[in-house]
Design an enzyme around this catalytic site. Sequence first.
Site, mmCIF file in Angstrom:
data_model
loop_
_atom_site.group_PDB
_atom_site.id
_atom_site.type_symbol
_atom_site.label_atom_id
_atom_site.label_comp_id
_atom_site.label_asym_id
_atom_site.label_seq_id
_atom_site.Cartn_x
_atom_site.Cartn_y
_atom_site.Cartn_z
ATOM 1 N N THR A 1 0.975 -1.346 -0.089
ATOM 2 C CA THR A 1 -0.169 0.008 0.041
ATOM 3 C C THR A 1 1.027 1.101 -0.064
ATOM 4 O OG1 THR A 1 -1.931 -1.002 1.311
ATOM 5 C CG2 THR A 1 -1.802 1.022 1.611
ATOM 6 N N THR B 1 0.837 -3.813 4.695
ATOM 7 C CA THR B 1 0.691 -4.725 6.025
ATOM 8 C C THR B 1 0.614 -5.950 5.485
ATOM 9 O OG1 THR B 1 -0.888 -2.711 5.326
ATOM 10 C CG2 THR B 1 0.710 -1.757 6.618
ATOM 11 N N ASP B 2 -0.574 -6.565 5.092
ATOM 12 C CA ASP B 2 -1.067 -7.933 5.355
ATOM 13 C C ASP B 2 -0.101 -9.091 5.661
ATOM 14 O OD1 ASP B 2 -3.252 -6.330 4.284
ATOM 15 O OD2 ASP B 2 -3.171 -7.513 2.808
ATOM 16 N N SER C 1 1.281 -7.511 -0.817
ATOM 17 C CA SER C 1 2.051 -8.295 0.527
ATOM 18 C C SER C 1 1.528 -9.604 0.521
ATOM 19 C CB SER C 1 2.198 -7.623 1.156
ATOM 20 O OG SER C 1 1.303 -7.721 2.288
#
Length: 331
Positions: free
Chosen positions: A13, A89-90, A57
């Site tokens: 992101t 971030t996932d 990710s």
Amino acid sequence: MQPLLSVGALGGTIAMTSPVPDVGALPTLDAAELVRGVPQLAALAAVRHASICAKPSASITVDDVLAALRWARGQVDDGARGVVLTHGTDTLEETAYLLDLLWDRPEPLVVTGAMRPADAPGTDAPANLLAAANTALAADARGRGVLVVLNDEIHLAARVTKTSSTALDAFASPGFGPAGRILEQQVGFAAPAPLRAAPLPPPPPGPVDVALVEAPLADDGRVVRALLDAGFGALVVDGSGLGHTSAATAEVLAGAVSQGAVVAVSSRTTRGGTGRVTYGYVGSEMYLRGVGVLLAGELSGRKARLLLHVLLGAGVAGERLAQAFAERTRV
């Protein structure tokens, strides 16, 4: 003379924009554009940058992480005081933990990302990259392994997890709290650097041959059995409470271990981890330990899977595997 900082981009992101109105965000920014978006970096260091990959990710592979590791090592060997990796971030906590198992330099390796795309109102991308850069350059960050920096908080890779799908303060270290914070670009840590286990050798390229499955209510063991029948020789079960499964699943796991499979059980809770000697029923932590199942302590199932992958890739087996696994589950 300014210190040297290296920034490597892996997508996520933090590097995403919406190229057309009403179209979802996509990875569009490379490392050079990310660095240009934070002009304050120029006052901190001479910055080198590279685009390692450009993926959401959820699609990052172990091979991508190993490429980032090789690049970061090379940057440190070529004079960088610290290295920052930008990442979605996932799965950020998993990449950071995998890197932490392998990172063999005292220089800080810092992983950061953003919860809002780079062109969204109120994006946190520039602030997180600046905070990560300050951390990577801080003398007190040396010797702490891989750090995760978002929302002006610093977390240890083994402890951090994503706790919200949308909030800017999405990352936390449940049960521990942040290892440090950044205030007015000053980096502060709550305690001296903890002792670190010796770095492990990188795993071979290719997929992760360790399955991960949760143990839910009314689990009759069929899912675990299907994974074993599919050829997985190692398995992590995200158990309930102190590391518990149903009696039916526990019996499947006992049979699998007796046939040579490697099985670990973690706790799906976010604090406390697995127990050792509290409960003794079939499916409890004492029962599972008794049949040779490894217990993941305070590691999440996601991280226990990666730890097993690295240890098995290094050829660690038997009692050595149990000992090495236990050493790294006390986070």
